[in-house]
Motif scaffolding. Structure first.
Motif: not given
Length: 337
Positions: A244-253, A273-277, A289-290, A324-332
């Motif tokens: 879990f990364a506290v930001s989507d930006l770090a999650a992309v890294g 991640g978090f932020g839904d960027f 993401t969340i 907030f909303t948890l959004i499961p996508r392709g990385t889980t």
């Protein structure tokens, strides 16, 4: 003022009303004055006008950063709501520094805003005194502080972290990591820290180890920081199977570092991640993401500020949780075998 009044065929007092109380002027008269203003290129002296009316016409906003897409969305929603009510924003940013927040708030207050919006954090005692002495409406956003200065519109970063931990643990992962920025003494990402605290509590409640919850990155937490911390985690004897990364930006890294090492996400590693960027939405696979609706948060904040400024003695202190909303996508994955 004289030239505008002569060209529009109205008194100077009418011109003043168009600028200060346009709703008190007939539409056709208001239109004549506005046409004259455009033709003459007249720019009202707001500083002089505020001395006469005791109204500056703007609202102060102090944020941790201007580079975060979520805060940018919040500013857009806030600006639209305030413009509808006849107000403009004056924006300062703190680079996540409590001392700089104190300085920015002092600078904004010296310009006599009619209200102040703050991204809630650990405010200094001096800053709290300055705000209290200003005697203007204050709204804190993007958090639900236990000891607020004024009204609050936000969400619980702790609850977001708790939901992230519950989600990844619920998928069956056993070696779960979480990454966030560290404090350098002067600057702190308190929202990210709160997410990590919630995440840690979720792991402990699930009877899972929390030794891979890391606060190591620089502020602001970026693509590079996410990749760098993930590299260290993967080099450990027992690397994580979920992050879990506290930001989507770090999650992309994190995702890019997994790509460099031929680690299959989500088959070998789940990532949240978090932020839904937007960049997370466009990654392959798309980032789980969340999300928080920051545009709506900004709009609701602007509406509250406008309401507070219309009433000299508003009843009660507003405390709104936008959720907030948890959004499961392709990385889980749905579950771990």
């Amino acid at each position: 003022m004289r030239d505008v009044s002569l060209l529009a065929g109205v008194s100077r007092m009418t011109v003043t009303r168009v600028f200060i109380r346009p709703d008190h002027v007939l539409p056709e008269t208001r239109e004549r004055v506005q046409r004259a203003v455009l033709e003459l290129g007249y720019v009202p002296d707001r500083a002089a006008g505020s001395l006469a009316t005791q109204r500056s016409g703007f609202v102060g906003l102090v944020l941790p950063t201007l580079s975060n897409g979520n805060f940018a969305a919040m500013v857009e929603g806030l600006t639209e709501a305030l413009r509808t009510a006849g107000y403009e924003l004056l924006i300062g940013y703190t680079s996540y520094s409590v001392a700089e927040e104190e300085r920015q708030v002092h600078t904004v207050l010296s310009r006599r805003p009619e209200a102040l919006v703050l991204a809630a954090s650990a405010h200094s005692a001096t800053m709290r005194r300055q705000v209290a002495q200003a005697c203007i409406p204050v709204v804190e956003v993007a958090e639900l502080p236990d000891d607020p200065i004024g009204h609050v519109i936000g969400f619980s970063n702790y609850a977001i972290g708790r939901a992230a931990g519950d989600f990844l643990a619920g998928l069956g992962h056993k070696r779960i990591a979480a990454i966030g920025a560290s404090s350098d003494g002067e600057r702190r990402d308190l929202r990210g820290e709160a997410r990590l605290h919630g995440f840690t509590d979720a792991l402990l409640a699930a009877k899972l180890p929390a030794d891979m919850v890391r606060m190591e990155g620089d502020i602001p937490f970026s693509f590079t920081e996410g990749a760098r911390i993930m590299a260290r985690l993967l080099d450990e004897a027992a690397p994580p199977d979920a992050v879990f990364a506290v930001s989507d930006l770090a999650a992309v890294g994190v995702l890019m570092e997994c790509r460099r090492r031929n680690i299959d996400v989500p088959h070998d590693m789940s990532l949240l991640g978090f932020g839904d960027f937007e960049i997370g939405q466009q990654m392959v696979p798309a980032l789980s993401t969340i999300a928080v609706d920051f545009d709506d948060l900004g709009r609701r904040t602007g509406e509250l500020v406008a309401e507070l400024l219309q009433h000299d003695d508003p009843s009660g202190i507003a405390r709104t949780d936008v959720g907030f909303t948890l959004i499961p996508r392709g990385t889980t994955r749905a579950s771990v075998p």
